[in-house]
Scaffold this motif. Structure first.
Motif, PDB file in Angstrom:
ATOM      1  N   LEU A 102       0.830  -1.206   0.000  1.00  0.00           N
ATOM      2  CA  LEU A 102       0.000   0.000   0.000  1.00  0.00           C
ATOM      3  C   LEU A 102       0.867   1.261   0.000  1.00  0.00           C
ATOM      4  CD1 LEU A 102      -2.816  -1.037   2.485  1.00  0.00           C
ATOM      5  CD2 LEU A 102      -2.891  -1.057  -0.003  1.00  0.00           C
ATOM      6  N   GLN A 103       1.876   1.248  -0.876  1.00  0.00           N
ATOM      7  CA  GLN A 103       2.792   2.374  -0.997  1.00  0.00           C
ATOM      8  C   GLN A 103       2.996   2.738  -2.458  1.00  0.00           C
ATOM      9  OE1 GLN A 103       6.453   1.040   0.796  1.00  0.00           O
ATOM     10  NE2 GLN A 103       5.884   1.851   2.781  1.00  0.00           N
ATOM     11  N   LYS A 104       3.308   3.995  -2.665  1.00  0.00           N
ATOM     12  CA  LYS A 104       3.753   4.467  -3.973  1.00  0.00           C
ATOM     13  C   LYS A 104       5.250   4.676  -3.856  1.00  0.00           C
ATOM     14  CE  LYS A 104      -0.129   7.012  -5.872  1.00  0.00           C
ATOM     15  NZ  LYS A 104      -0.626   8.335  -6.236  1.00  0.00           N
ATOM     16  N   THR A 105       5.983   4.185  -4.832  1.00  0.00           N
ATOM     17  CA  THR A 105       7.417   4.416  -4.842  1.00  0.00           C
ATOM     18  C   THR A 105       7.735   5.356  -5.994  1.00  0.00           C
ATOM     19  OG1 THR A 105       7.806   2.223  -3.930  1.00  0.00           O
ATOM     20  CG2 THR A 105       9.688   3.335  -4.903  1.00  0.00           C
ATOM     21  N   ARG A 126       6.339   6.245  -0.350  1.00  0.00           N
ATOM     22  CA  ARG A 126       5.453   7.057   0.486  1.00  0.00           C
ATOM     23  C   ARG A 126       4.114   6.361   0.597  1.00  0.00           C
ATOM     24  NH1 ARG A 126       3.006  11.618  -3.518  1.00  0.00           N
ATOM     25  NH2 ARG A 126       1.765  12.182  -1.742  1.00  0.00           N
ATOM     26  N   ALA A 127       3.441   6.612   1.676  1.00  0.00           N
ATOM     27  CA  ALA A 127       2.147   5.980   1.920  1.00  0.00           C
ATOM     28  C   ALA A 127       1.113   6.520   0.938  1.00  0.00           C
ATOM     29  CB  ALA A 127       1.696   6.250   3.348  1.00  0.00           C
ATOM     30  N   THR A 128       0.132   5.695   0.615  1.00  0.00           N
ATOM     31  CA  THR A 128      -0.952   6.137  -0.261  1.00  0.00           C
ATOM     32  C   THR A 128      -1.948   6.968   0.547  1.00  0.00           C
ATOM     33  OG1 THR A 128      -2.201   4.120   0.197  1.00  0.00           O
ATOM     34  CG2 THR A 128      -0.754   4.100  -1.743  1.00  0.00           C
ATOM     35  N   ALA A 129      -2.848   7.618  -0.160  1.00  0.00           N
ATOM     36  CA  ALA A 129      -3.846   8.462   0.499  1.00  0.00           C
ATOM     37  C   ALA A 129      -4.725   7.633   1.438  1.00  0.00           C
ATOM     38  CB  ALA A 129      -4.709   9.168  -0.545  1.00  0.00           C
ATOM     39  N   GLY A 130      -5.032   6.413   1.044  1.00  0.00           N
ATOM     40  CA  GLY A 130      -5.855   5.541   1.896  1.00  0.00           C
ATOM     41  C   GLY A 130      -5.188   5.216   3.216  1.00  0.00           C
ATOM     42  N   VAL A 131      -3.902   4.933   3.182  1.00  0.00           N
ATOM     43  CA  VAL A 131      -3.155   4.626   4.409  1.00  0.00           C
ATOM     44  C   VAL A 131      -3.098   5.865   5.301  1.00  0.00           C
ATOM     45  CG1 VAL A 131      -0.882   4.002   5.315  1.00  0.00           C
ATOM     46  CG2 VAL A 131      -1.830   2.769   3.368  1.00  0.00           C
ATOM     47  N   LEU A 132      -2.868   7.033   4.700  1.00  0.00           N
ATOM     48  CA  LEU A 132      -2.845   8.263   5.480  1.00  0.00           C
ATOM     49  C   LEU A 132      -4.205   8.549   6.105  1.00  0.00           C
ATOM     50  CD1 LEU A 132      -0.673  10.600   3.234  1.00  0.00           C
ATOM     51  CD2 LEU A 132      -0.024   9.491   5.366  1.00  0.00           C
ATOM     52  N   LEU A 133      -5.255   8.274   5.355  1.00  0.00           N
ATOM     53  CA  LEU A 133      -6.604   8.493   5.869  1.00  0.00           C
ATOM     54  C   LEU A 133      -6.871   7.599   7.071  1.00  0.00           C
ATOM     55  CD1 LEU A 133      -9.210  10.070   5.361  1.00  0.00           C
ATOM     56  CD2 LEU A 133      -9.987   8.199   3.935  1.00  0.00           C
ATOM     57  N   VAL A 134      -6.457   6.332   6.981  1.00  0.00           N
ATOM     58  CA  VAL A 134      -6.634   5.407   8.112  1.00  0.00           C
ATOM     59  C   VAL A 134      -5.835   5.905   9.317  1.00  0.00           C
ATOM     60  CG1 VAL A 134      -6.099   3.066   8.915  1.00  0.00           C
ATOM     61  CG2 VAL A 134      -7.189   3.400   6.707  1.00  0.00           C
ATOM     62  N   GLY A 135      -4.635   6.413   9.077  1.00  0.00           N
ATOM     63  CA  GLY A 135      -3.819   6.934  10.160  1.00  0.00           C
ATOM     64  C   GLY A 135      -4.382   8.191  10.789  1.00  0.00           C
ATOM     65  N   VAL A 187      -7.685   8.767  11.165  1.00  0.00           N
ATOM     66  CA  VAL A 187      -9.072   8.530  11.566  1.00  0.00           C
ATOM     67  C   VAL A 187      -9.387   9.205  12.892  1.00  0.00           C
ATOM     68  CG1 VAL A 187     -10.648   6.740  12.374  1.00  0.00           C
ATOM     69  CG2 VAL A 187      -9.472   6.446  10.224  1.00  0.00           C
ATOM     70  N   GLN A 188      -8.533   9.045  13.880  1.00  0.00           N
ATOM     71  CA  GLN A 188      -8.809   9.613  15.199  1.00  0.00           C
ATOM     72  C   GLN A 188      -8.953  11.142  15.164  1.00  0.00           C
ATOM     73  OE1 GLN A 188      -5.936   8.713  18.202  1.00  0.00           O
ATOM     74  NE2 GLN A 188      -7.238   9.414  19.867  1.00  0.00           N
ATOM     75  N   PRO A 189      -7.989  11.894  14.595  1.00  0.00           N
ATOM     76  CA  PRO A 189      -8.181  13.353  14.553  1.00  0.00           C
ATOM     77  C   PRO A 189      -9.401  13.769  13.721  1.00  0.00           C
ATOM     78  CG  PRO A 189      -5.913  12.786  13.983  1.00  0.00           C
ATOM     79  CD  PRO A 189      -6.667  11.520  14.119  1.00  0.00           C
ATOM     80  N   ILE A 190      -9.651  13.038  12.636  1.00  0.00           N
ATOM     81  CA  ILE A 190     -10.812  13.375  11.800  1.00  0.00           C
ATOM     82  C   ILE A 190     -12.101  13.157  12.583  1.00  0.00           C
ATOM     83  CG2 ILE A 190     -12.147  12.636   9.786  1.00  0.00           C
ATOM     84  CD1 ILE A 190      -9.483  12.227   8.340  1.00  0.00           C
ATOM     85  N   LEU A 191     -12.178  12.056  13.321  1.00  0.00           N
ATOM     86  CA  LEU A 191     -13.377  11.781  14.126  1.00  0.00           C
ATOM     87  C   LEU A 191     -13.574  12.842  15.209  1.00  0.00           C
ATOM     88  CD1 LEU A 191     -13.383   7.903  14.538  1.00  0.00           C
ATOM     89  CD2 LEU A 191     -14.942   9.313  13.192  1.00  0.00           C
ATOM     90  N   VAL A 192     -12.491  13.286  15.831  1.00  0.00           N
ATOM     91  CA  VAL A 192     -12.602  14.330  16.857  1.00  0.00           C
ATOM     92  C   VAL A 192     -13.155  15.608  16.236  1.00  0.00           C
ATOM     93  CG1 VAL A 192     -11.259  15.839  18.380  1.00  0.00           C
ATOM     94  CG2 VAL A 192     -10.816  13.385  18.364  1.00  0.00           C
TER      95      VAL A 192
END
Length: 184
Positions: A114-117, A136-145, A147-152
């Motif tokens: 789940l990375q772009k090189t 670098r991480a993909t947008a999906g991986v960053l979104l999962v990471g 989740v907590q701040p977005i939910l707050v």
């Protein structure tokens, strides 16, 4: 009637917030991707000067976990790789571009990691190619990471929207409730 207005306001506020978060995250992801690409190009230019001057002596002293440098002969044979023994790279897009135009770049996606090189390559004075890569991480991986701040943020915004929508819907309906339809 108050409930309908309240639900409509709350739904609109939630939808606008969610859409805004997605657009902002998409723009930031693209922006930081372009910044990383420029940094990768700068790193390659610095490494190319060092490799032309010191060759494998320079490469053997590197120990970066973030970057991978590969020195490739003009026939695609890997002369040196800072990470692993690699196979022939003659068919790689960025290597072909570098051999033909002096520089090249490409991006490949790994569905397993789940990375772009990102790859940047530059032809050296002797005709060989120096390539640098970074994952670098993909947008999906960053979104999962995130989740907590977005939910707050989402919960806080929905609470604020709830309070404001309740107050606003009461204020909208209040004059209508005071109307005496029998004695206008």
């Amino acid at each position: 009637m108050t409930k309908k207005i309240f639900h409509s306001i709350l739904l609109v506020a939630g939808t606008v917030l969610l859409a805004s978060l997605l657009v902002i995250m998409g723009c930031l992801y693209e922006y930081f991707g372009s910044v990383e690409k420029k940094q990768l190009r700068d790193e390659l230019e610095l490494a190319a000067v060092a490799v032309e001057k010191n060759g494998t002596e320079y490469l053997s002293q590197l120990s970066s976990e973030r970057y991978r440098l590969t020195w490739i002969e003009n026939d695609g044979t890997v002369f040196y790789d800072t990470v692993t023994d690699a196979e022939n790279h003659a068919d790689r897009v960025e290597v072909k571009q570098a051999l033909e135009y002096g520089e090249g770049e490409s991006t490949r996606y790994s569905s397993t990691l789940l990375q772009k090189t990102m790859y940047c390559a530059e032809r050296l004075a002797d005709g060989s190619v120096l390539r640098i890569s970074m994952s670098r991480a993909t947008a999906g991986v960053l979104l999962v990471g995130m989740v907590q701040p977005i939910l707050v943020v989402l919960i806080m915004a929905l609470i604020l929207s709830f309070v404001l929508a309740k107050s606003l819907s009461r204020r909208i309906v209040q004059p209508l409730n005071k109307l005496d339809l029998e004695h206008p």
